[in-house]
Motif scaffolding. Sequence first.
Motif, PDB file in Angstrom:
ATOM      1  N   ILE A  49      -2.658   8.373  -0.289  1.00 55.02           N
ATOM      2  CA  ILE A  49      -3.955   7.970   0.280  1.00 55.02           C
ATOM      3  C   ILE A  49      -5.058   8.994  -0.006  1.00 55.02           C
ATOM      4  N   ARG A  50      -4.681  10.207  -0.393  1.00 53.28           N
ATOM      5  CA  ARG A  50      -5.702  11.212  -0.720  1.00 53.28           C
ATOM      6  C   ARG A  50      -6.539  10.802  -1.927  1.00 53.28           C
ATOM      7  N   ASP A  51      -5.890  10.159  -2.888  1.00 49.62           N
ATOM      8  CA  ASP A  51      -6.609   9.728  -4.088  1.00 49.62           C
ATOM      9  C   ASP A  51      -6.116   8.334  -4.460  1.00 49.62           C
ATOM     10  N   TRP A  52      -6.741   7.336  -3.855  1.00 51.12           N
ATOM     11  CA  TRP A  52      -6.284   5.962  -4.005  1.00 51.12           C
ATOM     12  C   TRP A  52      -6.406   5.478  -5.455  1.00 51.12           C
ATOM     13  N   ASP A  53      -7.448   5.912  -6.161  1.00 47.97           N
ATOM     14  CA  ASP A  53      -7.605   5.500  -7.563  1.00 47.97           C
ATOM     15  C   ASP A  53      -6.435   5.995  -8.420  1.00 47.97           C
ATOM     16  N   THR A  54      -6.024   7.228  -8.189  1.00 42.68           N
ATOM     17  CA  THR A  54      -4.870   7.758  -8.918  1.00 42.68           C
ATOM     18  C   THR A  54      -3.598   7.009  -8.535  1.00 42.68           C
ATOM     19  N   THR A  55      -3.466   6.687  -7.268  1.00 40.93           N
ATOM     20  CA  THR A  55      -2.298   5.926  -6.811  1.00 40.93           C
ATOM     21  C   THR A  55      -2.237   4.578  -7.500  1.00 40.93           C
ATOM     22  N   LEU A  56      -3.377   3.893  -7.561  1.00 39.74           N
ATOM     23  CA  LEU A  56      -3.405   2.598  -8.249  1.00 39.74           C
ATOM     24  C   LEU A  56      -3.046   2.752  -9.727  1.00 39.74           C
ATOM     25  N   ASP A  61       0.674   2.157 -14.274  1.00 38.81           N
ATOM     26  CA  ASP A  61       1.178   2.717 -15.527  1.00 38.81           C
ATOM     27  C   ASP A  61       2.573   3.339 -15.430  1.00 38.81           C
ATOM     28  N   GLU A  62       2.846   4.020 -14.336  1.00 38.05           N
ATOM     29  CA  GLU A  62       4.091   4.779 -14.224  1.00 38.05           C
ATOM     30  C   GLU A  62       5.165   4.026 -13.450  1.00 38.05           C
ATOM     31  N   TYR A  63       4.806   3.534 -12.268  1.00 42.16           N
ATOM     32  CA  TYR A  63       5.759   2.801 -11.432  1.00 42.16           C
ATOM     33  C   TYR A  63       5.679   1.337 -11.821  1.00 42.16           C
ATOM     34  N   LYS A  64       6.734   0.805 -12.266  1.00 42.56           N
ATOM     35  CA  LYS A  64       6.754  -0.600 -12.668  1.00 42.56           C
ATOM     36  C   LYS A  64       7.481  -1.407 -11.588  1.00 42.56           C
ATOM     37  N   VAL A  65       6.790  -1.663 -10.495  1.00 36.94           N
ATOM     38  CA  VAL A  65       7.384  -2.414  -9.392  1.00 36.94           C
ATOM     39  C   VAL A  65       7.460  -3.882  -9.810  1.00 36.94           C
ATOM     40  N   PRO A  66       8.668  -4.437  -9.824  1.00 34.18           N
ATOM     41  CA  PRO A  66       8.806  -5.828 -10.265  1.00 34.18           C
ATOM     42  C   PRO A  66       8.280  -6.827  -9.225  1.00 34.18           C
ATOM     43  N   LEU A  67       7.772  -7.935  -9.700  1.00 34.75           N
ATOM     44  CA  LEU A  67       7.390  -9.104  -8.902  1.00 34.75           C
ATOM     45  C   LEU A  67       6.130  -8.961  -8.065  1.00 34.75           C
ATOM     46  N   LEU A  68       5.556  -7.775  -7.959  1.00 26.14           N
ATOM     47  CA  LEU A  68       4.382  -7.591  -7.108  1.00 26.14           C
ATOM     48  C   LEU A  68       3.181  -7.157  -7.942  1.00 26.14           C
ATOM     49  N   PRO A  69       1.993  -7.659  -7.604  1.00 25.60           N
ATOM     50  CA  PRO A  69       0.789  -7.143  -8.241  1.00 25.60           C
ATOM     51  C   PRO A  69       0.635  -5.648  -7.921  1.00 25.60           C
ATOM     52  N   THR A  70       0.031  -4.913  -8.824  1.00 32.46           N
ATOM     53  CA  THR A  70      -0.093  -3.455  -8.702  1.00 32.46           C
ATOM     54  C   THR A  70      -0.704  -3.030  -7.373  1.00 32.46           C
ATOM     55  N   ALA A  73       1.661  -3.692  -4.440  1.00 32.94           N
ATOM     56  CA  ALA A  73       2.789  -2.753  -4.465  1.00 32.94           C
ATOM     57  C   ALA A  73       2.345  -1.382  -3.977  1.00 32.94           C
ATOM     58  N   ALA A  74       1.178  -0.930  -4.413  1.00 30.30           N
ATOM     59  CA  ALA A  74       0.657   0.373  -3.988  1.00 30.30           C
ATOM     60  C   ALA A  74       0.404   0.380  -2.480  1.00 30.30           C
ATOM     61  N   PHE A  75      -0.218  -0.670  -1.980  1.00 24.41           N
ATOM     62  CA  PHE A  75      -0.507  -0.754  -0.556  1.00 24.41           C
ATOM     63  C   PHE A  75       0.782  -0.784   0.265  1.00 24.41           C
ATOM     64  N   MET A  76       1.727  -1.632  -0.127  1.00 21.25           N
ATOM     65  CA  MET A  76       2.977  -1.757   0.634  1.00 21.25           C
ATOM     66  C   MET A  76       3.787  -0.463   0.597  1.00 21.25           C
ATOM     67  N   GLY A  77       3.862   0.153  -0.580  1.00 21.38           N
ATOM     68  CA  GLY A  77       4.603   1.406  -0.692  1.00 21.38           C
ATOM     69  C   GLY A  77       3.989   2.502   0.152  1.00 21.38           C
ATOM     70  N   THR A  78       2.677   2.617   0.086  1.00 21.86           N
ATOM     71  CA  THR A  78       1.978   3.653   0.854  1.00 21.86           C
ATOM     72  C   THR A  78       2.086   3.385   2.350  1.00 21.86           C
ATOM     73  N   ALA A  79       1.897   2.142   2.761  1.00 23.86           N
ATOM     74  CA  ALA A  79       2.016   1.802   4.184  1.00 23.86           C
ATOM     75  C   ALA A  79       3.425   2.108   4.693  1.00 23.86           C
ATOM     76  N   GLY A  80       4.419   1.752   3.892  1.00 24.38           N
ATOM     77  CA  GLY A  80       5.800   2.044   4.281  1.00 24.38           C
ATOM     78  C   GLY A  80       6.055   3.529   4.419  1.00 24.38           C
ATOM     79  N   VAL A 107      13.371   1.129  -4.475  1.00 24.63           N
ATOM     80  CA  VAL A 107      12.298   0.636  -5.342  1.00 24.63           C
ATOM     81  C   VAL A 107      11.690   1.798  -6.130  1.00 24.63           C
ATOM     82  N   ALA A 108      11.554   2.949  -5.492  1.00 24.43           N
ATOM     83  CA  ALA A 108      11.002   4.117  -6.197  1.00 24.43           C
ATOM     84  C   ALA A 108      11.885   4.493  -7.384  1.00 24.43           C
ATOM     85  N   VAL A 109      13.177   4.503  -7.188  1.00 21.34           N
ATOM     86  CA  VAL A 109      14.094   4.869  -8.272  1.00 21.34           C
ATOM     87  C   VAL A 109      14.083   3.801  -9.370  1.00 21.34           C
ATOM     88  N   LEU A 110      14.122   2.547  -8.969  1.00 20.21           N
ATOM     89  CA  LEU A 110      14.177   1.471  -9.962  1.00 20.21           C
ATOM     90  C   LEU A 110      12.870   1.292 -10.721  1.00 20.21           C
TER      91      LEU A 110
END
Length: 161
Positions: A49-56, A61-70, A73-80, A107-110
Amino acid sequence: MTDSSSLLARAVRLWDRLSAALDALQPAAALAARVYVGQVFFLSGLTKIRDWDTTLALFADEYKVPLLPTALAAFMGTAGELVLPVLLVLGLGGRFAALGLSVVNVVAVLSLQEIAPAALQQHVFWGALLAGIAVYGPGKWSAERLVWPRLQGAATLPVTS
């Protein structure tokens, strides 16, 4: 009583004392596991949350979370990573929090295309601690030990004959 049976009896008594001492450490061990894993995930969420643009950008680019829009996925991962560790450390819904963080962990590992062996070992360790909390519960030193019995007592319907 023979010497061997006396020796065996002393060994059994010693083992009983050791077991009792280890049992007494269970609440502290559960709390330590909850605090350790909770801190790891919470700090990761704060970084996001410190740098949301970098997180997005990382999720695109780096985390390829399947089935979810970027963005989702960023919001759900960060909220969790921000909500579940607080519940875990407090021991409020501890099993739920441990299972939720287990999903975040897997999910982070995969989702990483490459993961260093040392980083993978950390995720395995965190997963093992979370599995222990999910299976055995958050322990005696948890908020749910204070809250749930009261809620269960209030929700119990009187039995009429």
